[in-house]
Motif scaffolding. Structure first.
Motif, short mmCIF file in Angstrom:
data_model
loop_
_atom_site.label_atom_id
_atom_site.label_comp_id
_atom_site.label_asym_id
_atom_site.label_seq_id
_atom_site.Cartn_x
_atom_site.Cartn_y
_atom_site.Cartn_z
N TYR A 93 0.85 -1.19 0.00
CA TYR A 93 0.00 0.00 0.00
C TYR A 93 0.89 1.24 0.00
O TYR A 93 1.83 1.34 0.80
CB TYR A 93 -0.93 0.01 1.22
CG TYR A 93 -1.86 -1.18 1.24
CD1 TYR A 93 -3.08 -1.15 0.58
CD2 TYR A 93 -1.50 -2.35 1.90
CE1 TYR A 93 -3.93 -2.25 0.59
CE2 TYR A 93 -2.33 -3.46 1.91
CZ TYR A 93 -3.54 -3.40 1.25
OH TYR A 93 -4.37 -4.49 1.25
N LEU A 94 0.57 2.17 -0.89
CA LEU A 94 1.34 3.41 -1.03
C LEU A 94 0.64 4.52 -0.26
O LEU A 94 -0.48 4.92 -0.59
CB LEU A 94 1.47 3.78 -2.51
CG LEU A 94 2.18 5.10 -2.81
CD1 LEU A 94 3.61 5.07 -2.30
CD2 LEU A 94 2.15 5.39 -4.31
N LEU A 95 1.31 5.02 0.78
CA LEU A 95 0.79 6.12 1.61
C LEU A 95 1.51 7.40 1.22
O LEU A 95 2.74 7.44 1.19
CB LEU A 95 1.01 5.81 3.08
CG LEU A 95 0.65 6.91 4.08
CD1 LEU A 95 -0.85 7.17 4.09
CD2 LEU A 95 1.15 6.56 5.48
N HIS A 96 0.74 8.45 0.94
CA HIS A 96 1.31 9.74 0.57
C HIS A 96 0.92 10.78 1.62
O HIS A 96 -0.25 11.15 1.76
CB HIS A 96 0.81 10.18 -0.80
CG HIS A 96 1.51 11.38 -1.34
ND1 HIS A 96 1.11 12.06 -2.47
CD2 HIS A 96 2.62 12.05 -0.89
CE1 HIS A 96 1.93 13.07 -2.70
NE2 HIS A 96 2.84 13.08 -1.75
N LEU A 97 1.90 11.22 2.41
CA LEU A 97 1.71 12.27 3.40
C LEU A 97 2.10 13.59 2.76
O LEU A 97 3.25 13.80 2.40
CB LEU A 97 2.57 12.00 4.64
CG LEU A 97 2.34 10.66 5.33
CD1 LEU A 97 3.32 10.48 6.48
CD2 LEU A 97 0.91 10.54 5.83
N LYS A 98 1.15 14.50 2.63
CA LYS A 98 1.38 15.71 1.85
C LYS A 98 1.75 16.93 2.69
O LYS A 98 2.37 17.86 2.19
CB LYS A 98 0.12 16.03 1.03
CG LYS A 98 -0.29 14.91 0.09
CD LYS A 98 -1.55 15.26 -0.67
CE LYS A 98 -1.96 14.14 -1.61
NZ LYS A 98 -3.19 14.45 -2.36
N GLU A 99 1.36 16.94 3.97
CA GLU A 99 1.51 18.16 4.77
C GLU A 99 1.83 17.80 6.21
O GLU A 99 1.25 16.87 6.77
CB GLU A 99 0.22 18.98 4.69
CG GLU A 99 0.29 20.34 5.36
CD GLU A 99 -1.02 21.09 5.22
OE1 GLU A 99 -1.12 22.19 5.80
OE2 GLU A 99 -1.94 20.56 4.56
N ALA A 100 2.75 18.56 6.81
CA ALA A 100 3.12 18.32 8.21
C ALA A 100 2.01 18.80 9.13
O ALA A 100 1.12 19.59 8.75
CB ALA A 100 4.43 19.03 8.53
N ASP A 101 2.05 18.37 10.39
CA ASP A 101 1.05 18.77 11.38
C ASP A 101 1.11 20.27 11.64
O ASP A 101 2.16 20.92 11.45
CB ASP A 101 1.27 18.02 12.69
CG ASP A 101 1.10 16.51 12.52
OD1 ASP A 101 0.48 16.10 11.51
OD2 ASP A 101 1.60 15.77 13.38
N ASP A 102 0.00 20.84 12.10
CA ASP A 102 -0.06 22.28 12.35
C ASP A 102 0.94 22.72 13.41
O ASP A 102 1.58 23.76 13.28
CB ASP A 102 -1.48 22.66 12.79
CG ASP A 102 -2.47 22.58 11.64
OD1 ASP A 102 -2.05 22.69 10.47
OD2 ASP A 102 -3.66 22.37 11.92
N GLU A 103 1.07 21.92 14.47
CA GLU A 103 1.95 22.33 15.57
C GLU A 103 3.41 22.00 15.30
O GLU A 103 4.27 22.31 16.13
CB GLU A 103 1.50 21.66 16.87
CG GLU A 103 1.60 20.14 16.87
CD GLU A 103 0.33 19.50 16.33
OE1 GLU A 103 0.14 18.30 16.57
OE2 GLU A 103 -0.47 20.22 15.69
N ALA A 104 3.69 21.35 14.17
CA ALA A 104 5.07 20.98 13.88
C ALA A 104 5.88 22.21 13.47
O ALA A 104 5.36 23.16 12.89
CB ALA A 104 5.11 19.94 12.75
N MET A 105 7.16 22.19 13.78
CA MET A 105 8.06 23.26 13.38
C MET A 105 8.31 23.18 11.88
O MET A 105 7.89 22.24 11.20
CB MET A 105 9.38 23.13 14.14
CG MET A 105 9.24 23.14 15.66
SD MET A 105 8.62 24.72 16.28
CE MET A 105 10.06 25.75 15.95
N GLU A 106 9.01 24.18 11.32
CA GLU A 106 9.32 24.19 9.90
C GLU A 106 10.12 22.93 9.55
O GLU A 106 11.10 22.59 10.22
CB GLU A 106 10.13 25.44 9.53
CG GLU A 106 10.40 25.55 8.05
CD GLU A 106 11.13 26.83 7.71
OE1 GLU A 106 11.53 26.99 6.56
OE2 GLU A 106 11.27 27.68 8.62
N GLY A 107 9.71 22.27 8.48
CA GLY A 107 10.32 21.00 8.12
C GLY A 107 9.94 19.90 9.08
O GLY A 107 10.71 18.96 9.30
#
Length: 407
Positions: A93-107
């Motif tokens: 199964y191919l999982l694509h995570l497109k965006e980091a969490d809101d509370e995450a720092m840059e990168g």
């Protein structure tokens, strides 16, 4: 109930959470007894109502993607990564995570909760299997095969391989940078059959799909057109194929053969190789019968014979020397169908093994011919209903019944 009595009556305890949140230290500090809650509400009703509204406002909404799958003997039950050749046949199964969490720092990273649940074990009185989940990261822009082959796994190490546990559900929380990941649910040993539910929870929107081939019929002229085979196959078949005059003599007054006559001719031509039943002959006739007349002319018959010789030649090359049968594995049935121009996802290959295979997951020549015939008919008729380059078709119920029944 005392703890001793509990141990005597129960063997396992499952703790179910309605969302991926865990009870960390801060959450534990806000756990109350029922008496505490009632007392507080009675004395401070407005304060409690406001707290509930604030809690709902702050609550995170989790995205979930899920797939139902199966481990099928000889096809998609590859076992642990000890043997990468077998392991590569597991569902991918191919999982694509497109965006980091809101509370995450840059990168920053994405919070991901992966849950693998075994299905239908308790209701069918089956023991739980030892299962695990493996996660691999794919490089940005990396061109890979679909599905991933054993050569890719030999060059890449997993980010995560959970311990093999004999439990109903395996769950793991990860923090991954945005990107593409391959998730592989597997059993501890090969050929252990079972159904599973794979779920992935994310704080941000994510996509997941089967990393497998799309159903496709390639080089259709090799199967259904005028140039049905190579010169060598044509020369090989001409020595034992009946001539047109002989065909017309055996056919009816209209120069066409019914299924009963075709069965006798095929058994004569392929004597010692395969005995054709009337049911198999009817399916082969339906494959060539474009106008649903219930019979075939000489040119359709000639095309059918060449197709059969090609199918048999591929079967003999891919069959195992010990059994003389073709395995339902990717390098058996999968490679044979691919050589004939049929691309099927492993999920459908597993269905073929369930329908046409024996208890060991092997397929006889007669069943292989029947399965290939059905695939050829359904893919060819589907293409008549869909637009060029599309994988969907618009078809009415009567047409669908016609295609499904006459094959």
């Amino acid at each position: 109930m005392t703890f001793q009595a509990f141990k005597e009556n129960f063997e396992e305890v499952y703790i179910t959470s309605l969302n991926p949140h865990t009870l960390n230290k801060e959450a534990l500090e806000h756990l109350y007894t029922l008496a505490d809650v009632v007392t507080h509400v009675l004395h401070h009703p407005e304060e409690k109502r406001q707290q509930q509204q604030d809690k709902l406002t702050r609550r995170k909404l989790w995205e979930v993607v899920k797939y139902d799958g199966s481990w099928v003997r000889k096809v998609t039950a590859g076992g642990a990564p000890n043997d990468l050749r077998l392991f590569s046949s597991n569902p991918q199964y191919l999982l694509h995570l497109k965006e980091a969490d809101d509370e995450a720092m840059e990168g920053g990273t994405c919070t991901v909760v992966i849950s693998l649940t075994q299905k239908h074990r308790r209701v069918n009185n089956l023991p739980l299997l030892q299962v695990a989940v493996s996660v691999y990261q794919m490089e940005d822009g990396e061109a890979v095969t679909t599905p991933l082959h054993v050569s890719w796994f030999r060059l890449n190490r997993p980010l995560l391989l959970t311990k093999f546990v004999r439990t109903r559900t395996v769950t793991r929380r990860l923090h991954l940078p945005p990107g593409r990941y391959i998730i592989i649910p597997c059993t501890h040993s090969p050929d252990q059959e079972g159904d599973f539910l794979l779920r992935v929870f994310c704080q941000k929107s994510a996509t997941m799909k089967e990393h497998d081939e799309s159903p496709m019929l390639v080089d259709t002229h090799l199967e259904m057109g005028d140039k049905v085979d190579s010169r060598s196959t044509r020369e090989e078949s001409s020595s034992s194929c009946i001539q047109k005059d002989d065909f017309l003599a055996a056919a009816g007054e209209d120069g066409r053969m019914t299924a009963a006559i075709l069965q006798n001719i095929l058994n004569f031509l392929f004597s010692g190789e395969l005995e054709f039943s009337l049911d198999l002959t009817r399916s082969l006739l339906a494959m060539m019968d474009r106008n649903f007349s219930g019979n075939v002319d000489f040119y359709e018959f000639d095309t059918l014979v060449c197709c059969l010789r090609r199918w048999m030649a591929v079967y003999k090359r891919k069959s195992e020397a010990e059994t003389g049968l073709i395995s339902g594995s990717v390098w058996g049935l999968g490679d044979a169908l691919r050589e004939l121009g049929y691309l099927l996802p492993r999920r459908l290959q597993a269905l073929l093994v369930v329908r046409f295979g024996d208890q060991e997951g092997n397929i006889s020549l007669r069943d292989f011919i029947m399965a290939t015939c059905r695939i050829s008919v359904m893919l060819d008729r589907f293409q008549k209903h869909c637009s060029d380059g599309m994988d969907t078709a618009a078809i009415c119920l009567s047409e669908w019944l016609q295609d499904a029944l006459y094959c």
